[in-house]
Design a protein around this motif. Structure first.
Motif, PDB file in Angstrom:
ATOM      1  N   UNK A 307     -47.684 -46.735 -18.486  1.00  7.88           N
ATOM      2  CA  UNK A 307     -46.496 -46.067 -19.015  1.00  7.88           C
ATOM      3  C   UNK A 307     -45.460 -45.831 -17.920  1.00  7.88           C
ATOM      4  N   UNK A 308     -45.914 -45.473 -16.737  1.00  8.31           N
ATOM      5  CA  UNK A 308     -44.984 -45.213 -15.646  1.00  8.31           C
ATOM      6  C   UNK A 308     -44.415 -46.499 -15.029  1.00  8.31           C
ATOM      7  N   UNK A 309     -45.081 -47.627 -15.251  1.00 12.14           N
ATOM      8  CA  UNK A 309     -44.671 -48.886 -14.631  1.00 12.14           C
ATOM      9  C   UNK A 309     -43.713 -49.705 -15.482  1.00 12.14           C
ATOM     10  N   UNK A 762     -51.757 -49.861  -3.328  1.00 11.69           N
ATOM     11  CA  UNK A 762     -50.363 -50.287  -3.520  1.00 11.69           C
ATOM     12  C   UNK A 762     -50.193 -51.249  -4.690  1.00 11.69           C
ATOM     13  N   UNK A 763     -51.178 -52.100  -4.920  1.00 12.46           N
ATOM     14  CA  UNK A 763     -51.073 -53.038  -6.040  1.00 12.46           C
ATOM     15  C   UNK A 763     -50.974 -52.285  -7.364  1.00 12.46           C
ATOM     16  N   UNK A 764     -51.517 -51.081  -7.415  1.00 16.33           N
ATOM     17  CA  UNK A 764     -51.498 -50.302  -8.649  1.00 16.33           C
ATOM     18  C   UNK A 764     -50.159 -49.601  -8.873  1.00 16.33           C
ATOM     19  N   UNK A 765     -49.518 -49.131  -7.798  1.00 12.48           N
ATOM     20  CA  UNK A 765     -48.288 -48.347  -7.974  1.00 12.48           C
ATOM     21  C   UNK A 765     -47.029 -49.092  -7.553  1.00 12.48           C
ATOM     22  N   UNK A 766     -47.124 -50.403  -7.350  1.00 10.00           N
ATOM     23  CA  UNK A 766     -45.954 -51.119  -6.828  1.00 10.00           C
ATOM     24  C   UNK A 766     -44.760 -51.061  -7.789  1.00 10.00           C
ATOM     25  N   UNK A 767     -45.008 -51.127  -9.104  1.00 11.01           N
ATOM     26  CA  UNK A 767     -43.896 -51.062 -10.054  1.00 11.01           C
ATOM     27  C   UNK A 767     -43.262 -49.669 -10.069  1.00 11.01           C
ATOM     28  N   UNK A 768     -44.098 -48.672  -9.892  1.00 12.60           N
ATOM     29  CA  UNK A 768     -43.599 -47.301  -9.835  1.00 12.60           C
ATOM     30  C   UNK A 768     -42.681 -47.141  -8.627  1.00 12.60           C
ATOM     31  N   UNK A 769     -43.082 -47.705  -7.481  1.00 16.05           N
ATOM     32  CA  UNK A 769     -42.249 -47.659  -6.288  1.00 16.05           C
ATOM     33  C   UNK A 769     -40.968 -48.465  -6.474  1.00 16.05           C
ATOM     34  N   UNK A 770     -41.055 -49.592  -7.139  1.00 14.74           N
ATOM     35  CA  UNK A 770     -39.861 -50.406  -7.389  1.00 14.74           C
ATOM     36  C   UNK A 770     -38.837 -49.642  -8.234  1.00 14.74           C
TER      37      UNK A 770
END
Length: 830
Positions: A307-309, A762-770
């Motif tokens: 949902x967050x990504x 990082x592979x899990x939250x990379x879209x969140x960081x983007x």
């Protein structure tokens, strides 16, 4: 004894004594030889039945038996003919062996051995060939299924005899497993890893192109055996030609050479990092009782990350399914702060409380929904994959394959490879398997990357060969290729081939709305290897395509084609079976045979296992104190309390009450050991509350951080965020650079925290960081460098500004996912 089928009245063990497996890996293909030893220690002849799993894509190509030093090689017959001959052989006193594939699921086989005389032994050998799949970390995955879970059968479906299985806890499996792997490759073997204990890897050549490794003794049958092979330069495309057999019918598949073409597209960074804002994302989550425990906890965390990504502007919906299904929204909704928050509240409340595993119903409903213009539908299916109507589901996915892509996740030990890989294959997506030690979130984010990134579509393959040579494609047309995905195609080569003749294959596709053309040259001279592994994989591919068409059209001529091809190639199908008959005394059996079912392991030993029970009640039913037998007396396992009307045939297993206490505290289940009656439903509810409370107390801080991010990508100052940082509000605000907006400052600190303390995920939250990076750039902040420096001082970290993607170039690929820019350069395939 029929309900048990494992142990005689004298506690004699079942006939299967050992399973010995030899795996020979050549490049990307594995040939697996399994040898099963049976011994009848009873006083009467025995018919032993062994139901066991095999990978759905395996091409079973050899079956033989050795009795008293005499080997009998099985022949392939139509299933009805093989069954009739098997019964005739038994009635005439002969020893017969029958191997057949399940009618409903191609990853389940049934081996019948009868009539095995008293005190006699028999050795059965089974050989199959299989392609090795490529994992996201570039490892080649081989899996030997060792766990077979009973398949949930919908109420309107008759249970096939082939899928009836006796299940025991792993510690009570009465046979042993040994496994050896011999690797031969043109590429150097860099390492071998496994989820099970392995002996030391031994290199047989100085260039490391040949190696051996073995499974350590004492495998407990509590998990499938997964082995990952890592080659150097593993993604080199190849076209291998294998010679056919000279003594077979001219022009047939087995007589002509066969080409195996291996494709692996390499996307340039600007393409791989470009993500669109369009799409309809539907997440279909298994909430059946078998997801109870760690699996449903992990599912909640995974849905939070998804949902967050998601990017602003897309559409989404979430479905839970069990005996029935329900959706978060009546139809897919636009992704906004409001809809995201509403979905998050519902995600927090999901439980494994929806009974059985009725996957077909929600899929039919999803496919009946109107498709949104300019928003391609992407369906993500999460399940432990234990269903009986696999082929019906695959047919449905294939029917709608042009209107969506399907990504699947098999959760836990024993998940059906036929279902999980089949849905992804028919739906043009990626299949992932999540075992007990794998992080579900990591593999889900990898698949989300595939769904968001541009993919190679409109793929065509053209062959260039001499005029007197023709090529026939055996594999279905490729629908889509993702970054990091390997595709293997088979073709039959007909005509006159002389030495030194060259051929070429041209692959054309569309990538990021631009056409790409690549060509690979290769020799038409067949390799010297006569193992016919490529031929049998090609035959299996063609057989599965014909079987699918036969189910769609009900054309009886297609069934005949499948039988003919199966008999000719010696490869199994759903319409054929292997039969071997060993001529014994020729005297009819004097005493009735005793039927014994060889048990397979389940995963109930694992605390919080993702496979079993269908409810907590089912687990307590089998793990009971011997003194409770009076309470259970007269009950069979078909009468055991289950959810959703599920009925499995199981073997009674006795454990001490300490086992129950180790798995679930008496307080959690509310069970009085001295009482002969207890409320199982309320006990189950108490356990669910205990589980949720425990999950909340141990919640990962970075998941807390992610849960607080806004849909647009920023964070705001609030108490939960301060707890994650371990700071007070005063400490956070004092360090803030002057003239910097509070939301920008907090978002920069959150990014530094992720990069500084959760780099491994990082592979899990990379879209969140983007999303966060894109939002920061949209605020046009002039002193970002000062913010990063102050954030590092505050968190006592050393994260560099460029690592955060906060450079001044707004066209940077790291910012592109939510700005919608297009790549300017094309990739090459070869």
């Amino acid at each position: 004894m029929d309900s048990c089928g494992l142990i005689t009245e004298g506690c004699t063990q079942v006939p299967l004594k050992s399973v010995d497996v030899e795996v020979q890996v050549k490049g990307f293909v594995a040939t697996v030889t399994s040898t099963l030893q049976y011994v009848n220690e009873e006083e009467s002849p025995v018919e032993a039945t062994f139901v066991f799993p095999l990978p759905a894509e395996a091409a079973v190509c050899h079956f033989s038996a050795n009795v008293s030093g005499q080997e009998v090689v099985a022949e392939v017959h139509s299933k009805q003919e093989a069954q009739e001959k098997y019964e005739d052989a038994l009635s005439s006193g002969q020893l017969a062996f029958l191997l057949e594939e399940s009618d409903e699921s191609p990853d389940i086989f049934r081996l019948a051995v009868g009539s095995l005389p008293s005190k006699e032994s028999a050795t059965v050998t089974l050989i199959y060939v299989i392609e090795l799949t490529v994992e996201a970390d570039h490892g080649l995955r081989f899996c030997l299924p060792a766990v077979l879970n009973p398949r949930y059968t919908p109420s309107d479906m008759d249970l096939s005899p082939v899928t009836e299985v006796t299940v025991v806890t792993a510690s009570l499996v009465p046979y042993t497993l040994s496994l050896r792997v011999h690797i031969i490759s043109p590429l150097s073997v860099s390492k071998v890893e496994s989820n099970c204990s392995l002996e030391q890897l031994i290199y047989l050549t100085t260039d490391h192109t040949e190696a051996e490794v073995s499974l350590s003794p004492g495998h407990k049958f509590d998990r499938d055996v997964e082995i990952l092979l890592y080659y150097q330069n593993t993604h080199q495309p190849t076209a291998i030609v294998e010679a056919g057999l000279n003594n077979t019918k001219c022009g047939s598949l087995m007589s002509d050479p066969v080409i195996m073409l291996s494709l692996y597209p390499e996307f340039p960074p600007e393409v791989a990092s470009s993500f669109g804002k369009r799409g309809e994302f539907i997440f279909l989550m298994d909430q059946s009782g078998s997801m109870q425990g760690s699996s449903i906890i992990s599912a909640r965390e995974t849905l939070l990350l998804l949902l967050k990504s998601l990017p602003l502007g897309c559409y989404f919906n979430i479905y839970g399914f069990g005996s029935d299904f329900q959706s978060f929204f009546p139809k897919s909704v636009e992704y906004t702060q409001k809809t995201m928050e509403e979905a998050m509240k519902k995600v927090a409340a999901i439980n494994a409380d929806m009974g059985g595993t009725e996957l077909l119903k929600p899929l039919k409903h999803i496919y009946s929904e109107v498709y949104l213009p300019d928003h391609p539908r992407q369906v993500f299916v999460f399940t432990d994959g234990d269903v009986g109507n696999v082929k019906d589901i695959l047919d449905l996915v294939r029917m709608h394959s042009r209107s969506h892509r399907c990504f699947t996740f098999g959760i836990g030990q024993g998940a059906s490879t036929a279902l999980v890989t089949g849905m992804a294959k028919e739906g043009g997506g990626i299949a992932q398997f999540i075992k007990s030690k794998d992080r579900l979130q990591l593999k889900v984010m990898q698949s989300l990357s595939f769904a968001l990134e541009p993919s190679a579509v409109d793929i065509t393959v053209k062959w260039t060969v001499p005029d007197d040579v023709s090529i026939t494609m055996l594999s279905p047309a490729l629908k889509v290729l993702f970054k990091g995905q390997r595709a293997i195609l088979y073709s039959q080569l007909s005509g006159k081939i002389s030495g030194g003749v060259k051929g070429a294959v041209t692959v054309q596709y569309t990538l990021a709305e631009q056409p790409v053309t690549n060509q690979l040259n290769f020799s038409l001279k067949p390799a010297e290897d006569k193992g016919l592994g490529i031929h049998r994989l090609a035959a299996r591919t063609l057989i599965q395509s014909l079987e699918m068409k036969e189910r769609e059209t009900k054309d009886k001529s297609l069934r005949k084609k499948v039988v003919d091809l199966s008999v000719q190639s010696g490869v199994s199908s759903s319409f054929t079976a292997f039969l071997a008959v060993h001529k014994g005394s020729g005297q009819p059996v004097a005493r009735p045979m005793v039927r014994r079912t060889v048990p397979v392991a389940d995963s109930w030993d694992e605390v919080g296992s993702s496979v079993y029970p269908e409810s907590l009640c089912a687990r307590l039913w089998i793990q009971r104190e011997p003194e409770m037998d009076d309470l259970m007396q007269g009950c069979s396992y078909n009468q055991a309390p289950t959810s959703g009307g599920i009925s499995y045939r199981r073997a009674p297993i006795r454990h001490t009450i300490e086992d129950v206490q180790n798995d679930y505290s008496c307080m959690a289940v509310g069970m009085s050991l001295g009482s002969s009656e207890w409320d199982m439903e309320s006990s189950f509810n108490e356990f669910s509350l205990h589980e949720q409370r425990s999950s909340f107390d141990q919640k990962d801080s970075y998941l807390e951080l992610i849960s607080l991010q806004k849909a647009v990508g920023n964070w705001e100052l609030e108490t939960g965020l301060l707890k994650v940082f371990g700071l007070t509000e005063e400490e956070l605000t004092q360090q803030k650079p002057a003239q910097v907006d509070s939301a920008v400052w907090v978002t920069v600190v959150a990014l530094i925290w992720l990069h500084g303390f959760k780099k491994a995920e990082q592979e899990e939250w990379k879209f969140i960081a983007m999303k966060a990076t894109s939002w920061i750039h949209s605020q046009k902040v002039g002193n970002l460098s000062e913010c990063v420096q102050a954030g590092n001082v505050l968190l006592k970290s050393q994260v560099k500004e460029e690592s955060l993607g906060l450079g001044s170039d707004l066209r940077c690929p790291r910012h592109r996912p939510f700005l919608g820019s297009k790549p300017k350069r094309l990739c090459t395939l070869f």
